[in-house]
Design an enzyme around this catalytic site. Structure first.
Site, PDB file in Angstrom:
ATOM      1  N   ASP A  27       0.825  -1.216   0.000  1.00  0.00           N
ATOM      2  CA  ASP A  27       0.000   0.000   0.000  1.00  0.00           C
ATOM      3  C   ASP A  27       0.859   1.266   0.000  1.00  0.00           C
ATOM      4  O   ASP A  27       1.963   1.265   0.538  1.00  0.00           O
ATOM      5  CB  ASP A  27      -0.898  -0.028   1.247  1.00  0.00           C
ATOM      6  CG  ASP A  27      -2.000   1.001   1.168  1.00  0.00           C
ATOM      7  OD1 ASP A  27      -2.316   1.480   0.064  1.00  0.00           O
ATOM      8  OD2 ASP A  27      -2.553   1.337   2.235  1.00  0.00           O
ATOM      9  N   ASN A  75     -10.510  -2.955  -6.599  1.00  0.00           N
ATOM     10  CA  ASN A  75      -9.658  -1.999  -7.313  1.00  0.00           C
ATOM     11  C   ASN A  75     -10.159  -1.659  -8.721  1.00  0.00           C
ATOM     12  O   ASN A  75      -9.724  -0.656  -9.306  1.00  0.00           O
ATOM     13  CB  ASN A  75      -8.205  -2.497  -7.389  1.00  0.00           C
ATOM     14  CG  ASN A  75      -7.455  -2.385  -6.082  1.00  0.00           C
ATOM     15  OD1 ASN A  75      -6.522  -3.142  -5.814  1.00  0.00           O
ATOM     16  ND2 ASN A  75      -7.830  -1.438  -5.226  1.00  0.00           N
TER      17      ASN A  75
END
Ligand code: FPP
Length: 247
Positions: A27, A75
């Protein structure tokens, strides 16, 4: 501090107990790019470089399973431009991975539903899996279009189908049965899950498998993540007292 750390490691990694299975939520690519006034795709490109380095390093120090979160079922909601740039990066990476990980004997597996990816990408994933499956090194699970809830729904459906057609006895269903219907079937649960970029979330990653994983949250954004950060996460892991619900 026990849960959160960004301190650089000064420990000899070889003296530590190396977790058998490490999960990483890669991340912070977007924030890394934003800080540099670059497009988000630059963060992903840098993140991909770091991924290759960390995967190799894990293999070198004796990690047996590494699971990285590359693209979640959620996503796809990102702007088309970002999704397209990630797909280009995956394609480029998968072509290179076919060559690169050979020397490290790394076994490449994809966890997640391949169906929504382009035919070309699906073929590359299958080729990587096929060509690496007889190697004897670290198993690298790349989570692509992976969502833990989706994985559990699939497991429930498949188990139900087996019960319906009589090949499975409902009274014999136990925790091992569920584990065996997940993408990570026959693999040990992760001992350590690392989340860089300072977020305290699991984000639909290995929900079932992480029941007793140790979590280490680090401040470093993924594109800045180094082997020292990994050493530090392992050092923190070594100081944890794992009780698995016992005393
Ligand atoms: C999360 O950061 C990262 C991703 C959604 C993509 C991860 C992909 C890579 C590291 C590319 C490498 C992978 C392979 C298999 C080549 P974010 O974009 O959510 O960051 P932010 O929270 O700072 O916006």
């Amino acid at each position: 501090m026990a849960f959160f750390s960004n301190k650089k490691s000064d420990t000899d990694i070889h003296k530590l107990n190396i977790p058998k299975h490490i999960g990483i939520i890669m991340d912070g690519n977007g924030r890394w790019a934003k800080k540099r006034h670059l497009p988000r795709s630059s963060g992903h490109t840098q993140g991909a470089k770091v991924f290759r380095k960390i995967a190799r390093y894990c293999s070198d120090i004796g990690v047996e399973y590494l699971t990285v979160y590359a693209f979640s079922t959620e996503n796809w909601k990102r702007p088309d431009e970002e999704v397209n740039s990630l797909m280009r990066l995956f394609k480029e990476y998968l072509n290179e991975a076919l060559r690169d990980f050979k020397d490290d004997s790394i076994v490449v597996r994809f966890i997640g539903d391949k169906a929504p990816f382009s035919k070309e990408l699906q073929e590359l994933m299958i080729k990587n899996e096929e060509e690496s499956k007889s190697r004897d090194g670290m198993v690298l699970n790349i989570a692509m279009n992976y969502g833990s809830r989706d994985e559990l729904v699939r497991a429930v459906k498949n188990i139900s189908q087996n019960v319906k057609d009589g090949s499975m006895d409902i009274d014999k269903i136990d925790e091992a049965t569920v584990s065996n219907f997940l993408y990570t079937a026959n693999q040990p649960d992760p001992d350590l899950i690392i989340r860089p970029s300072g977020e305290y979330r699991i984000s639909n990653f290995l929900l079932w498998q992480s029941a007793y994983s140790e979590f280490v949250i680090m401040n470093t954004l993924w594109p800045d993540f180094t082997t020292d950060d990994l050493d530090e996460a392992i050092r923190i892991f070594n100081n944890r007292n794992r009780r698995f619900g016992g005393v």
